[in-house]
Enzyme design. Structure first.
Site, short mmCIF file in Angstrom:
data_model
loop_
_atom_site.label_atom_id
_atom_site.label_comp_id
_atom_site.label_asym_id
_atom_site.label_seq_id
_atom_site.Cartn_x
_atom_site.Cartn_y
_atom_site.Cartn_z
N ASN A 100 0.56 -1.08 -0.27
CA ASN A 100 -0.16 0.33 0.30
C ASN A 100 0.87 0.94 0.15
O ASN A 100 2.28 0.88 0.04
CB ASN A 100 -1.09 -0.16 1.26
N ASP A 154 -5.90 -6.05 4.73
CA ASP A 154 -6.21 -6.88 5.56
C ASP A 154 -6.62 -8.61 5.04
O ASP A 154 -7.46 -8.96 5.50
CB ASP A 154 -7.99 -6.56 4.85
N LYS A 166 6.99 -18.97 -7.55
CA LYS A 166 6.84 -17.42 -8.33
C LYS A 166 5.93 -18.20 -9.35
O LYS A 166 6.24 -19.20 -10.38
CB LYS A 166 8.40 -17.76 -9.23
N PHE A 218 -5.49 3.75 14.12
CA PHE A 218 -6.52 5.45 12.55
C PHE A 218 -7.17 4.92 11.91
O PHE A 218 -7.67 3.21 11.82
CB PHE A 218 -5.06 5.22 12.40
N LYS A 250 -16.20 2.52 14.10
CA LYS A 250 -14.47 1.69 14.00
C LYS A 250 -13.83 1.46 15.59
O LYS A 250 -13.54 0.42 16.26
CB LYS A 250 -13.13 2.22 13.24
N1 CTP Z 1 -5.36 -2.56 11.04
C1 CTP Z 1 -4.91 -3.94 12.49
N2 CTP Z 1 -5.00 -4.64 11.07
C2 CTP Z 1 -5.63 -5.47 10.22
C3 CTP Z 1 -5.94 -4.56 9.66
C4 CTP Z 1 -5.93 -2.40 10.31
O1 CTP Z 1 -4.57 -3.85 12.99
N3 CTP Z 1 -5.37 -6.66 9.47
C5 CTP Z 1 -5.60 -1.91 12.27
C6 CTP Z 1 -4.97 -0.66 12.03
O2 CTP Z 1 -3.42 -0.34 11.98
C7 CTP Z 1 -5.91 0.96 11.96
C8 CTP Z 1 -6.82 0.52 11.99
O3 CTP Z 1 -6.98 -1.07 12.20
O4 CTP Z 1 -5.28 1.40 13.06
C9 CTP Z 1 -8.26 0.53 11.17
O5 CTP Z 1 -7.22 0.21 9.57
P1 CTP Z 1 -8.01 0.43 8.38
O6 CTP Z 1 -7.86 -0.35 7.28
O7 CTP Z 1 -8.68 1.57 8.78
O8 CTP Z 1 -9.76 -0.25 8.38
P2 CTP Z 1 -9.55 -1.97 8.79
O9 CTP Z 1 -9.84 -2.22 10.06
O10 CTP Z 1 -9.11 -2.99 7.43
O11 CTP Z 1 -11.36 -1.82 8.68
P3 CTP Z 1 -12.10 -1.14 7.20
O12 CTP Z 1 -11.13 -1.87 6.28
O13 CTP Z 1 -13.09 -1.89 6.46
O14 CTP Z 1 -12.65 0.28 6.81
#
Ligand code: CTP
Length: 411
Positions: free
Chosen positions: A221, A290, A299, A333, A347
């Site tokens: 990302n 995620d 590969k 965040f 959240k």
């Molecule tokens: N986070 C985490 N573990 C994951 C994904 C996210 O601990 N697998 C944490 C990030 O570091 C951040 C927070 O969760 O502090 C929110 O991340 P975000 O990507 O906005 O939320 P998601 O939980 O992934 O929800 P969505 O993608 O559905 O908005």
């Protein structure tokens, strides 16, 4: 965790922008400083000293002479008060600084409290000029600014916009958040710290995780790591021990932190859980994937269209929130592109954390990959909007809010 607040002196001189100093003083207080106010005679034409006295709880110094030396709660006990004020303050911020004050400072005139204090202080001096654009552009003013700059004064350049005189141009007092950020960076480079996080151990996660597609490719990302690094740096400067768990970033981590380098979400999860016991504060600024790719061992060969099979990663933030020790604060965040605040609140609830910093990541100039950011800090009882600013300044505001959470009774 009650730390001595740093005393800073706000010198208010007589321009129409003097009313903005009231908000500045409030902002300084919210950021954990102990502001004291010195006003010039002309400033009193725009704002009453009582306003500042009521906000700060300190006498406002308006004159060199003791019989009318101040308005407020403390009696004047000293005939050499300017020396005392000059020696006990950690920084002098002059906002607004008029052309007249710039000229007096540049020439060493000392005919009122503020100009006398300026000569008597060894603390860092920050000036935020505000005046009519022609006055600001005048060679006399420019020369005075250059003289003062050469003597170590930090200037916060006025912005452009509509001026009280009806003209449009440079000369408008800088934003209060920019003044606060400048103060913080000036104090940091002078090694003057509030130490208000002494005794805390902060785990900060930063950067963007990578999930292998095969041994050479990955899903990543746009996170640069800057926000997490700014938090780590600020927390450390404020006295905390910092454990920085860093996924790949585009910049180097701040010196002095313990850095644990990880790549994938699973590695970040393992590192965070392993060190969780030591933490009194956890700030998850990392952009964590995620999803991860199933069977990424060989590969992939070019072979027509392909479908990657993805499986969800663990929600590290949620897990940390569940497993934390009592009293440990957990801050997450949220990167959002629509319904920013509503999604952030959901959240906050879903992850069971103490605060969520919500970012609108749809703006190309803020957030990911940028030195600047903006957002809102959401807690159960509070909402702090952070207008666009540097990530360093934003980090300070987030830590201020964490400090505020620390002082609340635990539910
Ligand atoms: N986070 C985490 N573990 C994951 C994904 C996210 O601990 N697998 C944490 C990030 O570091 C951040 C927070 O969760 O502090 C929110 O991340 P975000 O990507 O906005 O939320 P998601 O939980 O992934 O929800 P969505 O993608 O559905 O908005």
């Amino acid at each position: 965790m009650c730390a001595q607040r740093l005393k800073v002196t706000v010198g208010v001189s007589g321009g129409i922008a003097a009313y903005k100093s009231v908000e500045l003083v409030r902002l300084l207080q919210d950021a954990g400083y102990d502001p004291h106010v010195v006003m010039t005679r002309a400033a009193e034409e725009f704002v009453r000293p009582l306003t500042f006295a009521a906000i700060t709880g300190h006498k406002v110094i308006t004159s060199l002479w003791s019989e009318d030396a101040g308005v407020g709660s403390e009696a004047d006990e000293s005939g050499i008060e300017h020396i005392n004020e000059a020696q006990t303050t950690q920084a002098l911020i002059v906002a607004p600084a008029t052309a007249h004050v710039l000229a007096k400072f540049a020439h060493g005139l000392a005919d009122d409290f503020l100009s006398t204090m300026y000569l008597a202080t060894t603390a860092p001096v920050i000036m935020a000029p505000a005046m009519n654009v022609t006055m600001w552009d005048h060679p006399a003013t420019r020369a005075n600014v250059e003289t003062l700059r050469a003597r170590g004064v930090t200037f916060i350049e006025p912005g452009s916009g509509y001026l009280a005189c009806g003209m449009v141009g440079g000369g408008r007092l800088a934003d209060n958040t920019a003044i606060l950020a400048t103060l913080q960076s000036v104090l940091a480079s002078a090694n003057i710290s509030t130490n208000d996080l002494t005794g805390e151990t902060v785990i900060v996660t930063a950067g963007g995780t990578r999930e292998a597609i095969d041994p050479v490719r990955f899903i990543g990302n746009r996170s640069s790591g800057r926000m997490g690094f700014a938090l780590a740096e600020a927390a450390q400067r404020r006295g905390a021990r910092v454990i920085l768990i860093a996924a790949p970033t585009t910049i180097a981590p701040p010196a002095g932190c313990e850095v644990i380098c990880v790549t994938s979400a699973a590695e970040m999860q393992a590192a965070a859980l392993q060190r969780l016991n030591e933490a009194t504060i956890v700030v998850m600024a990392a952009a964590v994937s995620d999803y991860t790719v199933k069977n990424a061992t060989q590969k992939l060969k070019r072979d027509g269209a392909r479908t990657l099979e993805l499986e969800p990663t663990a929600d590290i933030l949620r897990e940390i929130s569940t497993r934390r020790n009592p009293g440990t604060l957990v801050i997450g965040f949220a990167a959002e592109t629509e319904d920013i605040l509503a999604n952030g609140r959901a959240k906050l609830e879903r992850k069971g954390v103490d605060a969520i910093v919500v970012n609108d990541v749809s703006s190309p100039h803020l957030g990911f990959d940028s030195k600047n950011n903006a957002g809102t800090i959401l807690t159960k009882d509070h909402e702090v909007a952070i207008p666009p600013t540097t990530k360093a300044a934003m980090a300070e505001r987030i830590l201020d809010e964490i400090k505020r959470l620390r002082t609340l009774p635990t539910s």
